[in-house]
Write a protein that holds these residues in place. Structure first.
Motif, short mmCIF file in Angstrom:
data_model
loop_
_atom_site.label_atom_id
_atom_site.label_comp_id
_atom_site.label_asym_id
_atom_site.label_seq_id
_atom_site.Cartn_x
_atom_site.Cartn_y
_atom_site.Cartn_z
N LEU A 45 0.57 -1.11 0.06
CA LEU A 45 0.00 -0.15 -0.07
C LEU A 45 0.75 1.28 0.04
CD1 LEU A 45 -2.79 1.06 0.15
CD2 LEU A 45 -2.76 0.88 2.76
N ARG A 46 1.90 1.16 0.94
CA ARG A 46 2.83 2.24 0.82
C ARG A 46 3.44 2.64 -0.63
NH1 ARG A 46 4.71 1.09 5.38
NH2 ARG A 46 6.67 -0.01 4.49
N ARG A 47 3.91 1.58 -1.16
CA ARG A 47 4.40 1.63 -2.64
C ARG A 47 3.33 2.23 -3.58
NH1 ARG A 47 7.57 -4.13 -3.16
NH2 ARG A 47 9.36 -3.72 -1.68
N GLN A 48 2.05 1.72 -3.47
CA GLN A 48 0.93 2.31 -4.33
C GLN A 48 0.87 3.84 -4.14
OE1 GLN A 48 -2.84 0.20 -3.80
NE2 GLN A 48 -3.48 1.25 -5.23
N LYS A 49 0.99 4.24 -2.87
CA LYS A 49 0.56 5.66 -2.58
C LYS A 49 1.92 6.34 -3.35
CE LYS A 49 -2.29 5.32 1.59
NZ LYS A 49 -2.19 5.34 2.91
N LEU A 50 3.15 6.03 -3.05
CA LEU A 50 4.31 6.40 -3.44
C LEU A 50 4.29 6.56 -5.26
CD1 LEU A 50 7.26 8.01 -2.72
CD2 LEU A 50 8.03 5.63 -2.85
N ALA A 52 1.40 6.69 -6.94
CA ALA A 52 0.52 7.76 -7.32
C ALA A 52 0.91 9.05 -7.03
CB ALA A 52 -0.75 7.57 -6.38
N LEU A 53 1.76 9.31 -5.92
CA LEU A 53 2.47 10.75 -5.73
C LEU A 53 3.18 11.14 -6.80
CD1 LEU A 53 2.73 13.11 -3.92
CD2 LEU A 53 4.45 11.78 -2.66
N MET A 54 4.05 10.05 -7.36
CA MET A 54 5.09 10.53 -8.37
C MET A 54 4.48 10.78 -9.57
SD MET A 54 8.04 10.25 -6.82
CE MET A 54 9.00 10.20 -8.40
N LEU A 55 3.35 10.38 -9.91
CA LEU A 55 2.42 10.35 -11.04
C LEU A 55 1.99 12.16 -10.86
CD1 LEU A 55 0.58 7.01 -11.59
CD2 LEU A 55 2.37 8.07 -12.94
N ILE A 56 1.61 12.46 -9.81
CA ILE A 56 0.85 13.73 -10.02
C ILE A 56 2.04 14.76 -9.36
CG2 ILE A 56 -1.28 12.90 -9.08
CD1 ILE A 56 -0.62 13.72 -6.30
N ALA A 57 3.27 14.42 -9.04
CA ALA A 57 4.16 15.29 -8.76
C ALA A 57 4.55 16.50 -9.82
CB ALA A 57 5.72 14.62 -8.60
N PRO A 58 4.47 16.03 -11.08
CA PRO A 58 4.85 17.34 -12.06
C PRO A 58 3.78 18.40 -11.69
CG PRO A 58 5.29 14.99 -13.08
CD PRO A 58 4.64 14.81 -11.57
N LEU A 59 2.52 17.90 -11.82
CA LEU A 59 1.55 18.86 -11.78
C LEU A 59 1.63 19.62 -10.48
CD1 LEU A 59 -1.15 19.92 -12.86
CD2 LEU A 59 -2.53 17.94 -11.84
N LEU A 60 1.67 18.86 -9.38
CA LEU A 60 1.94 19.58 -8.21
C LEU A 60 2.97 20.59 -8.07
CD1 LEU A 60 0.87 19.70 -5.06
CD2 LEU A 60 2.53 17.92 -4.54
N ILE A 61 4.19 20.35 -8.70
CA ILE A 61 5.33 21.16 -8.82
C ILE A 61 4.92 22.21 -9.60
CG2 ILE A 61 7.65 21.47 -9.56
CD1 ILE A 61 8.13 18.59 -8.86
N PHE A 62 4.07 22.11 -10.81
CA PHE A 62 3.81 23.10 -11.51
C PHE A 62 2.85 24.27 -10.98
CE2 PHE A 62 0.94 24.94 -14.72
CZ PHE A 62 1.58 25.54 -15.48
N VAL A 63 1.87 23.55 -10.09
CA VAL A 63 0.97 24.57 -9.43
C VAL A 63 1.83 25.31 -8.47
CG1 VAL A 63 -0.88 24.47 -7.86
CG2 VAL A 63 -0.96 22.90 -9.76
N LEU A 64 2.71 24.73 -7.80
CA LEU A 64 3.58 25.39 -6.80
C LEU A 64 4.31 26.42 -7.20
CD1 LEU A 64 4.69 22.38 -4.25
CD2 LEU A 64 3.09 24.04 -3.77
N VAL A 65 4.88 26.40 -8.43
CA VAL A 65 5.75 27.25 -8.81
C VAL A 65 5.17 28.37 -9.71
CG1 VAL A 65 7.66 27.64 -10.80
CG2 VAL A 65 7.71 25.67 -9.26
N SER A 66 3.96 27.95 -10.50
CA SER A 66 3.21 28.82 -11.24
C SER A 66 2.19 29.52 -10.68
CB SER A 66 2.94 28.32 -12.50
OG SER A 66 1.90 27.26 -12.31
N PHE A 67 1.64 29.05 -9.40
CA PHE A 67 0.35 29.50 -8.81
C PHE A 67 0.81 29.98 -7.27
CE2 PHE A 67 -3.56 29.11 -6.62
CZ PHE A 67 -4.31 30.15 -7.39
#
Length: 562
Positions: A45-50, A52-67
């Motif tokens: 379960l921990r690997r699955q969450k990690l 999923a986090l890696m998949l959304i990491a680019p979008l999350l970083i983009f939101v943090l940097v640009s917004f």
């Protein structure tokens, strides 16, 4: 019989009893790899969450940097004010004890002399002048002029010392007087081939006790020469401010017991300073010679008011108030503009939103009740403006609405308007509302259409079969189900309109511009980023407040996009 078969007495092979027996005999359940099943499941379960986090990491970083980061920077800039204290640290410290009534003491002029001299050498005094010019008109030119005139004060002493001994105008005697002998040897060795890193200047031990002002100013000069200009200190003569500091040390101290390097030269200079004919200049007189504004309290009050690292001045200016020695006060009526712009922005955004609802609702209704093939063809007409540049669409309205434009020509041609009484429909609020309604109308139609297309036609037929009129059917059955689309479109259009600045800039004139136009002006033209950040922060707070009110009254859960 009941005792033999009761739950407490029965020891037969039930699943629960079997599991308990298995746990007693074999311990925790194991996975295929021999590890406890519970730990294996947790690891998976921990690997699955990690993952999923890696998949959304680019979008999350983009939101943090640009917004998120720009908003945080905007909030910080709206209160940040470190340029005054960083540029004039000695002056702000002296002014801390000043009552702000009459002129500050001579110590303030002395501190300002050294602070501004260093700032002028670093070429940052004009930035400070620009900052203070936002609060006091004329400060920018005053600081620019002072940067050029401060040399006149120091040259009074520099010329007299050079007339006494030319060595006072040479780099080496100053270095021997101020510099550490070990450092001087390293500097001369480096200067022979200029390879590697230049050794940083070090003061000679004890010199700062004999000549405190001179040592401090020379250390600043040496650091600037080596670190910023990257020049050889053995080839650069000191600033005239160092000569001023030398005069002050010699006038207030006793160097007769000094026996270090260049002792004879220093003691001869001390004797020169002690002579009655030695020319001096008071700092206040020197500043008056530069500009008479320096002997007026307003410039000093402004420096004192904005000396803290953080200020509320930007926010006060954003609501037509100002920071004074007595606290926050309202600006004169002829200087109040921002509250008017805020009110105008909210009012016109609401009018534009209402106009889009009135124009977009019938279109969305028709599209949702047409056959799918016909509706899709007509939807192309709704989306067609998106294929045209915003600037082109806005400019087209400027051509159509002007007094010699298409609309006025048609009105004159059909006789509704006299040629000498053409309507003024541009460079005012009307032109802004018309142009922005046209531009934002698709953003209203699309959410309403997506919601209306999901309303079952059987509801309308059922209402009519029960005897309801067309109006009753629409108002009691159809319209309530379309409200979520109206809400979604209204939020979208209102938020977009409240931040528009291109269209109001082109067709708004002086009465149709938004607060966003003023924000853009301060960012690109006046470069008053602090005030622009404060205006933007207030605008953001207003939008969030209205969003909260909408959620409380209507409910954001009722907003749907289909």
């Amino acid at each position: 019989m009941s005792d033999a078969t009761g739950p407490d007495k029965f020891d037969g092979p039930t699943p629960d009893n079997a599991l308990r027996q298995a746990n007693k005999t074999s311990g925790p359940m194991l996975a295929a790899d021999g590890k406890p099943l519970k730990k294996s499941l947790s690891r998976a379960l921990r690997r699955q969450k990690l993952r999923a986090l890696m998949l959304i990491a680019p979008l999350l970083i983009f939101v943090l940097v640009s917004f998120i980061a720009p908003i945080a920077d905007m909030l910080f800039r709206s209160v940040e004010n470190q340029i005054v204290s960083d540029t004039m640290p000695r002056t702000t410290e002296v002014l801390g004890a000043w009552d702000g009534q009459d002129l500050p003491p001579e110590e303030a002029f002395e501190a300002a002399y050294y602070d501004l001299y260093i700032a002028a050498e670093q070429r940052i005094h004009t930035r400070l002048g620009s900052r203070l010019n936002y609060e006091l008109t004329g400060a920018s030119s005053l600081f620019r002029k002072s940067g050029r005139g401060l040399d006149d004060i120091g040259e009074v002493y520099q010329d007299q010392f050079e007339d006494l001994d030319e060595n006072w105008d040479e780099p080496l005697p100053w270095i021997e007087l101020m510099g550490d002998p070990d450092w001087l040897a390293e500097q001369q060795e480096w200067a022979a081939d200029e390879e590697g890193r230049q050794p940083r200047f070090e003061l000679r031990e004890g010199i700062d006790e004999i000549l405190p002002r001179s040592a401090a100013q020379y250390a600043i000069f040496a650091d600037f020469t080596q670190r910023v200009e990257e020049d050889n200190l053995l080839e650069e003569e000191p600033w005239s401010a160092v000569h001023t500091a030398l005069y002050q040390d010699l006038a207030s101290g006793d160097v007769s017991s000094y026996s270090g390097p260049r002792a004879d030269m220093l003691q001869a200079a001390a004797a020169l300073v002690a002579r009655p004919e030695f020319e001096t200049v008071a700092f206040i007189d020197g500043f008056e010679e530069i500009d008479e504004d320096w002997i007026e309290p307003p410039i000093w009050r402004t420096i004192k008011l904005y000396s803290p690292n953080y200020t509320s001045g930007y926010f006060l200016n954003s609501i037509d108030m100002q920071l004074t020695p007595d606290g926050a006060e309202a600006r004169p009526e002829n200087e109040q503009i921002y509250m008017l712009l805020f009110k105008r922005t909210l009012f016109m955004s609401l009018v534009i939103t209402l106009s889009c609802i009135l124009l977009g609702y019938p279109v969305a209704y028709i599209l949702s009740n047409l056959p799918m093939r016909t509706a899709n063809l007509l939807m192309i007409l709704v989306l067609l403006p998106f294929w045209t540049s915003l600037l082109v669409r806005t400019s087209a309205w400027k051509v159509m609405l002007q007094q010699q434009g298409v609309i006025n020509d048609v009105l004159v041609w059909i006789g509704l308007v006299a040629d000498e009484q053409r309507l003024t429909m541009i460079n005012n609020q009307f032109g802004t509302i018309v142009a922005m309604t046209h531009i934002l109308l698709p953003f209203m139609i699309l959410p309403m259409y997506s919601v209306m297309s999901t309303i079952p036609p059987s509801y309308v037929r059922a209402a009519k079969s029960l005897g309801a009129t067309n109006w009753t059917t629409f108002w009691r059955v159809y319209f309530p189900q379309s409200i979520p689309g109206i809400g979604a479109g209204s939020i979208l259009v209102f938020i977009l309109s409240i931040g528009y600045y291109i269209t109001p800039e082109i067709v708004g004139g002086t009465t149709g511009t938004f607060i966003s136009n003023r924000i853009a002006y301060h960012i690109s033209s006046s470069l008053n980023w602090g005030l622009a950040a404060a205006l933007g922060t207030i605008l953001l707070a207003v939008v969030l407040l209205l969003y909260w009110a909408y959620d409380r009254i209507v409910g954001i859960d009722n907003v749907k996009l289909g």
